[in-house]
Scaffold this active site. Sequence first.
Site, PDB file in Angstrom:
ATOM      1  N   HIS A 269       0.853  -1.221  -0.123  1.00 59.20           N
ATOM      2  CA  HIS A 269       0.160   0.094  -0.043  1.00 59.20           C
ATOM      3  C   HIS A 269       0.881   1.200   0.306  1.00 59.20           C
ATOM      4  O   HIS A 269       0.865   2.099  -1.158  1.00 59.20           O
ATOM      5  CB  HIS A 269      -0.996   0.016   1.247  1.00 59.20           C
ATOM      6  CG  HIS A 269      -1.727  -1.019   1.338  1.00 59.20           C
ATOM      7  ND1 HIS A 269      -2.733  -1.520   0.235  1.00 59.20           N
ATOM      8  CD2 HIS A 269      -2.139  -2.282   1.986  1.00 59.20           C
ATOM      9  CE1 HIS A 269      -3.530  -2.546   0.648  1.00 59.20           C
ATOM     10  NE2 HIS A 269      -2.898  -3.012   1.711  1.00 59.20           N
ATOM     11  N   ASP A 320      -5.136  -8.302  -3.190  1.00 58.28           N
ATOM     12  CA  ASP A 320      -5.337  -8.233  -1.977  1.00 58.28           C
ATOM     13  C   ASP A 320      -6.578  -9.007  -1.190  1.00 58.28           C
ATOM     14  O   ASP A 320      -6.819 -10.256  -1.250  1.00 58.28           O
ATOM     15  CB  ASP A 320      -5.340  -6.642  -1.705  1.00 58.28           C
ATOM     16  CG  ASP A 320      -5.271  -6.194   0.082  1.00 58.28           C
ATOM     17  OD1 ASP A 320      -5.229  -7.386   0.924  1.00 58.28           O
ATOM     18  OD2 ASP A 320      -5.178  -5.030   0.398  1.00 58.28           O
TER      19      ASP A 320
END
Length: 456
Positions: A269, A320
Amino acid sequence: MSEFHFAEILLPGGWVRNVEITVDAAGRIASISPDTPPGPEAVCLGVAVPGMANVHSHAFQRGMAGLSERRGPGEDSFWSWRQIMYAFNDNLTPDHVEAMAALVYCEMLETGFTSVGEFHYLHHDEHGQAYNDIGEMAGRICAAAGATGIALTLLPVLYRHSNFGEMPPSPGQRRFINTLDHFADIIASAKRHMATIDHAVLGIAPHSLRAASTAEITAILPLSEGGPVHIHAAEQQKEVDDCLAATGKRPVEYLFDTQSVDERWCLIHATHMSARETAALAASGAVAGLCPLTEANLGDGFFNASAYLADHGRIGIGSDSHIRIDLAEDIRLLEYGQRLQAQRRNVLAPPGGSTGRRLFDAALSGSNQALQQPSGRIEAGQRADFVILDDHHPTLVGRSEDARLDSWLFCGDSRLVREVYVGGQCVVREGRALTRDRIEAAYRTAMLDIRTAIDQ
């Protein structure tokens, strides 16, 4: 030795037509011969690009996709979503996890991913107790990868605390938690399971700076034995605020002050970085693991891709939470986020260059670096991972070279992926994973079983 012939294929130096590639018994590319007609035993495969690595996966979260799209009594955020995830975890058995992971890996293959980094932190039973084999869940992930043919980089996760300052874990985190000794035992068990499948790489993943102290991260680094090291970093503004309160530093800044971050590392991220942190990450050679669809679904924010890529930073792409698995859509959303912020078009492309090619090349390089997989480049010695595009699809008709790539990534989706090869073996044909029917049936059984457990 197997022979493949491509009408057009994306090599490291660009698009090349009429190419024959030989692949050895280990699934590695032995030779590449441009301007060569197909031999009598060659498999003719049309238009191809290299297989992409999916840099970040939580396979079990595929089962809860769509279950968090109802607003609670207050404002919803990543943190309220996390409580739903904890509740969902309470009902998962090893059979469920294997079934979900196998479907995830089928879906990845069908969209053009040929390897996956499994950020694996669901270790224990519903009471937080270790299974007889402490690496039982890791073994189920390996079984799922082996069943589908996807290449696996397994990243067992160290999870110790609920927040900065070594705060005690919450009840919802009980299935994740390990001592340092137990974590070493999980690594040893994972090695045994990984020896049973092809194309397997082992790394480690301290979950985050809030879940593992810097001293604990330092302690487990030798377990990586030179393999990949992945960590969540600066996904949410609250994480930044909590880190500042506890340490006086921002998360990426704090990580760089306490660890020797280099090319083995992948920061997942890295959404909320200062300009200084952005430059430091780019200069380190580490990879920023971006997950645009999940980051949008969770309301994480926008990664500063324009400045980061201008500093020659490296990126990878991951799905993810698997709210949706589509390689083209993840790359498209990365660029569109920058356009919405900058109010311009083609923000991440070089002057005069293709946006799709720029991002595809960057993600190929960074993702495979982060997973330490021998793929991502179609050249001698690399694994023979090929993604065959449907050049007869209306979206691609009349397109060639980078225009074809742009059309797939900005106008298309997984329906434009016709065939996929991993290590020279076909795993997707006519857009469908070869093992999908059996795996999909097992997934349906698992989801109905979970629903029954939840209703009780």
